[in-house]
Design an enzyme around this catalytic site. Structure first.
Site, PDB file in Angstrom:
ATOM      1  N   HIS A  18       0.832  -1.212   0.000  1.00 51.80           N
ATOM      2  CA  HIS A  18       0.000   0.000   0.000  1.00 51.80           C
ATOM      3  C   HIS A  18       0.866   1.261   0.000  1.00 51.80           C
ATOM      4  CE1 HIS A  18      -3.373   2.626   0.878  1.00 51.80           C
ATOM      5  NE2 HIS A  18      -2.664   3.140   1.891  1.00 51.80           N
ATOM      6  N   GLU A  19       1.906   1.247   0.834  1.00 48.73           N
ATOM      7  CA  GLU A  19       2.775   2.421   0.916  1.00 48.73           C
ATOM      8  C   GLU A  19       3.559   2.630  -0.380  1.00 48.73           C
ATOM      9  OE1 GLU A  19       2.749   4.607   3.299  1.00 48.73           O
ATOM     10  OE2 GLU A  19       1.240   3.467   4.394  1.00 48.73           O
TER      11      GLU A  19
ATOM     12  N   ARG B 222       3.679 -20.275 -20.538  1.00 56.52           N
ATOM     13  CA  ARG B 222       3.971 -18.954 -21.111  1.00 56.52           C
ATOM     14  C   ARG B 222       5.474 -18.647 -21.052  1.00 56.52           C
ATOM     15  NH1 ARG B 222      -0.541 -16.613 -22.496  1.00 56.52           N
ATOM     16  NH2 ARG B 222      -2.496 -17.178 -21.457  1.00 56.52           N
TER      17      ARG B 222
ATOM     18  N   ASP C  94      10.818 -26.666 -24.456  1.00 56.85           N
ATOM     19  CA  ASP C  94      10.939 -25.716 -25.566  1.00 56.85           C
ATOM     20  C   ASP C  94      12.306 -25.897 -26.219  1.00 56.85           C
ATOM     21  OD1 ASP C  94      12.990 -23.699 -24.514  1.00 56.85           O
ATOM     22  OD2 ASP C  94      11.495 -23.619 -22.901  1.00 56.85           O
TER      23      ASP C  94
END
Length: 453
Positions: A247-248, A357, A384
């Site tokens: 958040h900060e 991916r 791959d």
């Protein structure tokens, strides 16, 4: 028999051991007393019948004439074939009739010689009973009765005659107690094992049942629950810290991107502003993936359901094949069947999608995916034909923020969290994942997941 309660495991073992030993000793002490081959008291109804027979014989021989031996022969001759035999002796143990007598009779006379306490004893199939008092004028005779026992010998006699059967009986008596002891000991151990397996799956919940049973397991269960609660507090604190940090960080990042957009509007496009915007976007993506990894490690056990491989990954794989074709690459996969799986569907889809991916991104022009089953496990391999990963770095690519020293580096746009998220998701589903060199030349990622029953 209800066993006393012992809080200690060793106390239970000690109690069961001595109870088993006591039962065995009692059996060994009682069986000889039940053995008809030892002297026993004659049952009262049978004893009364024998005494009535002795009184009847006394009356008959007192009124008949002739010698005593001739008188007694009427009761001793031709009786054995009918299944019984009468014997008459003097009070000193000398056999009067019949003259032929057996070893069983001579042995029994030496043990039973009191008419006031007649006994009986089994010799093989021949039961001897007596003595019973027979009166002849002023003399006293002793009558013994022998009869054939036609019933088969009792089971416990066979046990006493055969030590192996006695050992078998001892085992039959002690086995239920030992099984109960094994069950009582293993029950809290199984509870502890199941609780440990739940923690390994990411379910950090205390189990009150662990704090029952023997003292040793009760203490171990209490310590285990304290550990789970401590882990819960630690993970909760880590999650709150990451949420606060995100958040900060996101607030100044949002302002930075807004300022970059305003600068581009006023000054136009420039390499510097583009670089600032790219790094801000990459930082925001990294924060999002880091939070996703943290939530996965904390909440992976929630929202689990029964599903199958085809329902999980078919749409994702079709989308991946379309994207690969747009990049000029060929993606192929073997037939997906409805193999049963139990887990969080979103996590399982995300885990395989990250690997696929990654292969599309770094593969040259070919990606192959294989699905096989073996020993109730689903095996998935993704390969791959890209540059691959150096052999000495294959074990590190699942570490958060790790980037290899080849083409798969920061310039490719990755944050180094995708494979870490995959590894966490697979591990939380009790699976395994490893990387190796593919025969196609690039990277090979092998995943295994347990099939549900």
């Amino acid at each position: 028999m209800k066993l006393p309660r012992f809080s200690s495991l060793y106390g239970r073992i000690f109690a069961v051991f001595w109870l088993t030993l006591l039962l065995v000793v009692l059996i060994l002490l009682l069986l000889p007393n039940l053995d008809p081959r030892t002297q026993h008291t004659i049952p009262q109804p049978q004893q009364e019948r024998f005494q009535e027979s002795a009184a009847s014989i006394s009356s008959q021989i007192s009124h008949d004439g002739g010698s005593l031996e001739r008188k007694l022969s009427r009761f001793t001759d031709d009786k054995r074939h009918k299944g019984f035999q009468l014997y008459f002796t003097t009070t000193d143990g000398d056999v009067i009739s019949p003259r032929r007598n057996s070893k069983a009779l001579r042995n029994f006379i030496t043990m039973a010689d009191s008419p006031s306490h007649p006994k009986q004893k089994l010799y093989g199939r021949w039961m001897m009973a007596g003595p019973f008092e027979v009166r002849h004028k002023d003399d006293t005779l002793l009558m013994y009765i022998g009869r054939i026992v036609r019933e088969p010998p009792p089971f416990f006699i066979q046990i006493l005659d055969k030590p192996f059967q006695l050992l078998l009986l001892t085992m039959l008596v002690s086995t239920p107690l030992l099984l109960w002891l094994a069950w009582a000991i293993s029950l809290p151990a199984r509870r502890l094992q199941n609780a440990a397996e739940r923690v390994a799956k990411g379910e950090f919940e205390a189990d009150p049942k662990l704090e029952s049973g023997s003292k040793e397991f009760k203490q171990a269960g209490a310590s285990f629950n304290q550990m789970v609660q401590a882990i819960n507090h630690m993970i909760g604190g880590q999650q709150r810290l990451l949420s606060d940090i995100s958040h900060e960080l996101r607030s100044p990042l949002t302002r930075l991107r807004m300022a970059t957009a305003l600068a581009k509007r006023k000054q136009g496009e420039s390499n510097e502003l583009t670089r600032i915007d790219t790094e801000a976007e990459r930082l925001e993506t990294m924060i999002g993936e880091l939070l996703e990894l943290s939530r996965m490690q904390v909440n992976s056990h929630e929202q689990r359901e029964q599903t199958d491989a085809a329902s999980l990954w078919y749409d994702m794989l079709e989308d991946a094949r379309f994207e690969a074709e747009q990049c000029g690459k060929a993606l192929s996969y073997t037939t997906l069947e409805e193999w049963p799986l139990h887990g969080n569907p979103n996590l399982l889809i995300s885990a395989l999608e990250n690997v696929v991916r990654n292969a599309i991104k770094y593969g040259d022009d070919k990606i192959t995916i294989r699905f096989t089953t073996q020993a109730m496990r689903l095996c998935i391999t993704v390969e791959d034909n890209g540059e691959g990963v150096p052999d000495n770095e294959l074990g590190d690519i699942f570490r958060p923020f790790y980037r290899v020293s080849t083409a798969r580096d920061r310039s490719s746009g990755g944050t180094g969290l995708g494979l870490a998220i995959t590894e966490s998701a697979i591990r939380q589903h009790s699976g395994t994942i490893k990387a190796s060199r593919s025969k196609l030349g690039g990277l090979k990622v092998s995943i295994t997941l347990p099939l549900s029953k």
